[in-house]
Scaffold this motif. Structure first.
Motif, PDB file in Angstrom:
ATOM      1  N   UNK A 263     -11.524 -20.061 -19.157  1.00 22.77           N
ATOM      2  CA  UNK A 263     -11.396 -21.285 -18.364  1.00 22.77           C
ATOM      3  C   UNK A 263     -12.743 -21.797 -17.871  1.00 22.77           C
ATOM      4  N   UNK A 264     -13.601 -20.886 -17.374  1.00 26.28           N
ATOM      5  CA  UNK A 264     -14.903 -21.314 -16.839  1.00 26.28           C
ATOM      6  C   UNK A 264     -15.807 -21.828 -17.962  1.00 26.28           C
ATOM      7  N   UNK A 265     -15.728 -21.209 -19.111  1.00 27.86           N
ATOM      8  CA  UNK A 265     -16.504 -21.669 -20.266  1.00 27.86           C
ATOM      9  C   UNK A 265     -16.071 -23.085 -20.655  1.00 27.86           C
TER      10      UNK A 265
ATOM     11  N   UNK B 231      -5.844 -19.782 -12.184  1.00 27.00           N
ATOM     12  CA  UNK B 231      -5.139 -19.180 -11.058  1.00 27.00           C
ATOM     13  C   UNK B 231      -3.627 -19.164 -11.325  1.00 27.00           C
ATOM     14  N   UNK B 232      -3.109 -20.260 -11.871  1.00 21.50           N
ATOM     15  CA  UNK B 232      -1.667 -20.342 -12.140  1.00 21.50           C
ATOM     16  C   UNK B 232      -1.241 -19.487 -13.306  1.00 21.50           C
ATOM     17  N   UNK B 233      -2.088 -19.418 -14.324  1.00 18.53           N
ATOM     18  CA  UNK B 233      -1.863 -18.576 -15.498  1.00 18.53           C
ATOM     19  C   UNK B 233      -0.511 -18.742 -16.161  1.00 18.53           C
ATOM     20  N   UNK B 234      -0.017 -17.644 -16.700  1.00 13.03           N
ATOM     21  CA  UNK B 234       1.232 -17.644 -17.455  1.00 13.03           C
ATOM     22  C   UNK B 234       2.440 -18.101 -16.634  1.00 13.03           C
ATOM     23  N   UNK B 235       2.550 -17.699 -15.347  1.00 15.21           N
ATOM     24  CA  UNK B 235       3.683 -18.209 -14.559  1.00 15.21           C
ATOM     25  C   UNK B 235       3.676 -19.742 -14.449  1.00 15.21           C
ATOM     26  N   UNK B 236       2.475 -20.343 -14.310  1.00  9.68           N
ATOM     27  CA  UNK B 236       2.396 -21.798 -14.237  1.00  9.68           C
ATOM     28  C   UNK B 236       2.804 -22.420 -15.559  1.00  9.68           C
TER      29      UNK B 236
ATOM     30  N   UNK C 138     -14.005 -30.610 -13.202  1.00 11.31           N
ATOM     31  CA  UNK C 138     -13.565 -29.779 -14.322  1.00 11.31           C
ATOM     32  C   UNK C 138     -13.390 -28.315 -13.930  1.00 11.31           C
ATOM     33  N   UNK C 139     -14.241 -27.824 -13.048  1.00 11.43           N
ATOM     34  CA  UNK C 139     -14.066 -26.443 -12.597  1.00 11.43           C
ATOM     35  C   UNK C 139     -12.830 -26.312 -11.706  1.00 11.43           C
TER      36      UNK C 139
END
Length: 191
Positions: A52-54, A158-163, A149-150
Motif C-alpha cells: 500500500x505504501x509503495x 488498515x481495513x484490509x480483507x474485512x473491508x 494518496x497515503x
C-alpha cells in the motif's frame, strides 16, 4: 451490476502491470484525465496491503510529475495548445475561477486542489499560465498529493480483507447511491 464491476476492478488491481497503470493514471490525471487516481489506488492497496505504501508513493511521484507537465503546458503552450483545448471542452469558466482562487489564496489553492476532489489538473495548468514560482508549486503538490494518496492507501491497508468483504457486500448499494448523488449534483450545478 456494481458487484461484477467491483470484482473486475479487484482483478485488475492484482494484475502484474497494475503499478504501471497506476503510474500512467496518476500522471495523466494531473493534466487532463477526469478519473481520479483513488479509483485505481484504493483497490490496489486493498488487493495487496503489504504494498500500500509503495503504491501511494508511486501515485504521489507520478501525479506530481504530471502536474509539472501541466504546469509546463500552461507556462509555455497556453496560446497555441492549451487555450484552444480548454475552449473545445468548455472549461473556460473553470480557468477563470482558478485564476481568481490563485489571486485570493495564493499557494494554498495548490494544496487544496491536490488534496481534495477539486480538479487538480485545472490548477496545474493555471499555475503555469500565471507563472507561479516552481519550487513552492512542487513542494505544495508533493505534500497535498502525498497526504491524499497515503491516506487512501492507509485506510485500505488498515481495513484490509474485512473491508474488502464489507465493500463486496455493500457495493451495489454504494454504487447506486453514487449514481444518485452524481445525478443530483448535475441538476444542482446546471441550474
Amino acid at each position: 451490476m456494481f458487484s461484477r464491476l467491483y470484482g473486475l476492478v479487484m482483478q485488475w488491481a492484482r494484475h502484474q502491470y497494475a503499478p504501471w497503470y497506476l503510474s500512467i493514471t496518476a500522471f495523466i490525471e494531473s493534466v487532463f484525465w477526469p478519473i481520479p487516481v483513488d479509483v485505481m489506488l484504493a483497490p490496489m492497496a486493498l488487493a495487496k496491503p503489504h504494498k500500500a505504501w509503495f503504491f501511494a508513493a508511486l501515485a504521489t511521484l507520478f501525479s506530481v510529475l504530471g502536474a509539472l507537465f501541466g504546469y509546463a503546458l500552461g507556462y509555455a503552450l497556453w496560446d497555441p495548445v492549451v487555450q484552444p483545448f480548454i475552449a473545445s471542452v468548455g472549461y473556460e469558466e473553470k480557468i477563470i475561477v482558478a485564476e481568481q482562487w490563485f489571486k485570493q489564496w495564493g499557494i494554498w489553492v495548490i494544496f487544496i486542489a491536490s488534496f481534495t476532489p477539486i480538479p487538480y489538473k485545472v490548477f496545474t495548468v493555471t499555475a503555469g499560465l500565471l507563472q507561479m514560482a516552481l519550487l513552492p508549486f512542487i513542494i505544495t503538490s508533493l505534500i497535498g498529493r502525498g497526504l491524499r494518496f497515503f491516506l487512501v492507501a492507509g485506510l485500505m491497508r488498515w481495513g484490509g480483507e474485512p473491508m474488502e468483504r464489507k465493500l463486496m457486500h455493500y457495493v451495489d448499494v454504494l454504487g447506486w447511491i453514487c449514481v444518485g448523488l452524481a445525478i443530483a449534483a448535475y441538476f444542482w450545478f446546471s441550474r
